[in-house]
Every structure is written in structure tokens, then in C-alpha cells.
Write a protein that holds these residues in place. Structure first.
Motif, PDB file in Angstrom:
ATOM      1  N   ALA A  23      39.068  36.743  39.333  1.00  0.00           N
ATOM      2  CA  ALA A  23      38.688  36.621  40.721  1.00  0.00           C
ATOM      3  C   ALA A  23      39.933  36.256  41.498  1.00  0.00           C
ATOM      4  O   ALA A  23      40.273  35.126  41.230  1.00  0.00           O
ATOM      5  CB  ALA A  23      37.276  36.193  41.110  1.00  0.00           C
ATOM      6  N   ALA A  24      40.344  36.966  42.597  1.00  0.00           N
ATOM      7  CA  ALA A  24      41.473  36.413  43.322  1.00  0.00           C
ATOM      8  C   ALA A  24      41.155  36.059  44.622  1.00  0.00           C
ATOM      9  O   ALA A  24      40.083  36.485  45.363  1.00  0.00           O
ATOM     10  CB  ALA A  24      42.808  37.441  43.600  1.00  0.00           C
ATOM     11  N   VAL A  33      47.329  42.206  41.646  1.00  0.00           N
ATOM     12  CA  VAL A  33      46.757  41.438  40.382  1.00  0.00           C
ATOM     13  C   VAL A  33      47.316  42.592  39.256  1.00  0.00           C
ATOM     14  O   VAL A  33      46.706  43.890  39.207  1.00  0.00           O
ATOM     15  CB  VAL A  33      45.337  41.218  40.342  1.00  0.00           C
ATOM     16  CG1 VAL A  33      44.844  40.531  38.941  1.00  0.00           C
ATOM     17  CG2 VAL A  33      44.931  40.289  41.235  1.00  0.00           C
ATOM     18  N   MET A  34      48.090  42.113  38.530  1.00  0.00           N
ATOM     19  CA  MET A  34      48.705  43.328  37.569  1.00  0.00           C
ATOM     20  C   MET A  34      47.857  43.540  36.354  1.00  0.00           C
ATOM     21  O   MET A  34      47.827  44.481  35.775  1.00  0.00           O
ATOM     22  CB  MET A  34      50.025  42.797  37.102  1.00  0.00           C
ATOM     23  CG  MET A  34      51.069  42.526  38.409  1.00  0.00           C
ATOM     24  SD  MET A  34      52.618  41.593  38.169  1.00  0.00           S
ATOM     25  CE  MET A  34      53.412  42.617  36.886  1.00  0.00           C
ATOM     26  N   GLY A  35      47.306  42.396  35.784  1.00  0.00           N
ATOM     27  CA  GLY A  35      46.490  42.697  34.452  1.00  0.00           C
ATOM     28  C   GLY A  35      46.454  41.460  33.799  1.00  0.00           C
ATOM     29  O   GLY A  35      46.315  40.436  34.296  1.00  0.00           O
ATOM     30  N   TRP A  36      46.302  41.833  32.432  1.00  0.00           N
ATOM     31  CA  TRP A  36      45.950  40.704  31.534  1.00  0.00           C
ATOM     32  C   TRP A  36      47.005  40.286  30.416  1.00  0.00           C
ATOM     33  O   TRP A  36      47.554  41.394  29.900  1.00  0.00           O
ATOM     34  CB  TRP A  36      44.633  40.964  30.934  1.00  0.00           C
ATOM     35  CG  TRP A  36      43.364  40.974  31.716  1.00  0.00           C
ATOM     36  CD1 TRP A  36      42.840  42.182  32.506  1.00  0.00           C
ATOM     37  CD2 TRP A  36      42.643  39.938  32.119  1.00  0.00           C
ATOM     38  NE1 TRP A  36      41.814  41.645  33.063  1.00  0.00           N
ATOM     39  CE2 TRP A  36      41.644  40.380  32.954  1.00  0.00           C
ATOM     40  CE3 TRP A  36      42.576  38.453  31.758  1.00  0.00           C
ATOM     41  CZ2 TRP A  36      40.741  39.516  33.614  1.00  0.00           C
ATOM     42  CZ3 TRP A  36      41.562  37.627  32.141  1.00  0.00           C
ATOM     43  CH2 TRP A  36      40.501  38.317  32.984  1.00  0.00           C
ATOM     44  N   ASN A  73      38.333  46.685  44.097  1.00  0.00           N
ATOM     45  CA  ASN A  73      38.960  46.124  45.227  1.00  0.00           C
ATOM     46  C   ASN A  73      38.269  45.283  46.165  1.00  0.00           C
ATOM     47  O   ASN A  73      38.694  44.495  46.840  1.00  0.00           O
ATOM     48  CB  ASN A  73      40.019  47.304  45.839  1.00  0.00           C
ATOM     49  CG  ASN A  73      40.897  47.594  44.970  1.00  0.00           C
ATOM     50  OD1 ASN A  73      41.496  47.135  44.244  1.00  0.00           O
ATOM     51  ND2 ASN A  73      41.462  49.016  45.130  1.00  0.00           N
ATOM     52  N   ALA A  74      37.101  45.865  46.343  1.00  0.00           N
ATOM     53  CA  ALA A  74      36.045  45.316  47.366  1.00  0.00           C
ATOM     54  C   ALA A  74      35.722  43.850  46.889  1.00  0.00           C
ATOM     55  O   ALA A  74      35.703  42.791  47.832  1.00  0.00           O
ATOM     56  CB  ALA A  74      34.981  46.009  47.515  1.00  0.00           C
ATOM     57  N   VAL A  78      39.529  41.933  39.091  1.00  0.00           N
ATOM     58  CA  VAL A  78      39.927  42.655  37.916  1.00  0.00           C
ATOM     59  C   VAL A  78      39.188  42.309  36.718  1.00  0.00           C
ATOM     60  O   VAL A  78      39.008  41.097  36.213  1.00  0.00           O
ATOM     61  CB  VAL A  78      41.468  42.474  37.648  1.00  0.00           C
ATOM     62  CG1 VAL A  78      41.800  43.448  36.297  1.00  0.00           C
ATOM     63  CG2 VAL A  78      42.372  43.093  38.976  1.00  0.00           C
ATOM     64  N   TYR A  79      38.938  43.288  35.766  1.00  0.00           N
ATOM     65  CA  TYR A  79      38.212  43.006  34.551  1.00  0.00           C
ATOM     66  C   TYR A  79      38.831  43.793  33.499  1.00  0.00           C
ATOM     67  O   TYR A  79      39.775  44.525  33.429  1.00  0.00           O
ATOM     68  CB  TYR A  79      36.598  44.081  34.928  1.00  0.00           C
ATOM     69  CG  TYR A  79      36.067  43.745  36.011  1.00  0.00           C
ATOM     70  CD1 TYR A  79      36.051  44.454  37.125  1.00  0.00           C
ATOM     71  CD2 TYR A  79      35.012  42.810  36.180  1.00  0.00           C
ATOM     72  CE1 TYR A  79      35.305  44.001  38.285  1.00  0.00           C
ATOM     73  CE2 TYR A  79      34.285  42.203  37.059  1.00  0.00           C
ATOM     74  CZ  TYR A  79      34.535  43.032  38.243  1.00  0.00           C
ATOM     75  OH  TYR A  79      33.614  42.780  39.417  1.00  0.00           O
TER      76      TYR A  79
END
Length: 115
Positions: A23-24, A33-36, A73-74, A78-79
Motif C-alpha cells: 500500500a502506497a 510502484v514498480m513491483g516486488w 489504482n483506486a 499492488v499485490y
């Protein structure tokens, strides 16, 4: 200021599943948020799954077909859905964001997979 907070880690048996969330919050204007990524003990941090600049996804060979990255995005979240987990997936998982050329990392969430 930007904050990235990971959650969803834990201990799971081999073959199990977990869903991680990132969560940002804060000044997230223009934040991507690019990733993991993940880091196992005594190993370097490595890419797990990311979004490319074109919006597609990129996975490490070791997780392809088992992990899936997605975003809401709402919710500024990112999961990472992780299925068919293996002991070698044990690591601290971090999400990474970028804003105006500066990188941001969360504090990480521990994933442990028992055999």
C-alpha cells in the motif's frame, strides 16, 4: 514523503499460497510502484515481479507460472499472488516504487515456506 507498506507475509507449507499487498501513501503524486523484490538470508536482493513501462508484467524465471502481480489504482495498492510456494521462496519480500528518479522501498514482509 512516500510510504510503502507491505503486508500478507507469514509461514506456509510447501504448495500453499499467500497474497502480499503493498500500500502506497503520503505524497504519491507521480509515484510508480514498480513491483516486488525479495532477499533471502545471505543472498542479494532479486527481482520477483514487476510492471514494465508499457504496462505489461515481467517475472523471474523461478516464479513464472506460480506468481501473479496486479494492482488496484483506486486503492494505491499492488499485490503479489503467490501459489505453489516452495521452500526456496523463503525470503523477505519488498515492494519498490519510483518517483522522479528516486527509488522507494517498503520495510518488507517475511515469507517462510516449510517443506
Amino acid at each position: 514523503q512516500v510510504q510503502l507498506v507491505e503486508s500478507g507475509g507469514g509461514l506456509v507449507q510447501a504448495g500453499g499460497s499467500l497474497r502480499l499487498s503493498c500500500a502506497a501513501s503520503g505524497n504519491i503524486f507521480a509515484l510508480n510502484v514498480m513491483g516486488w523484490y525479495r532477499q533471502a538470508p545471505e543472498k542479494q536482493r532479486e527481482l520477483v515481479a514487476t510492471f514494465t513501462s508499457s504496462g505489461s508484467t515481467n517475472y523471474a524465471a523461478s516464479v513464472k507460472g506460480r506468481f501473479a502481480i496486479s494492482r488496484d489504482n483506486a486503492k494505491n495498492t499492488v499485490y503479489l499472488q503467490m501459489n505453489s510456494l516452495k521452500p526456496e521462496d523463503t525470503a523477505v519480500y519488498y515492494c519498490k516504487g519510483e518517483k522522479f528518479g528516486r527509488g522507494y522501498w517498503g520495510q518488507g514482509t517475511q515469507v517462510a515456506v516449510s517443506s
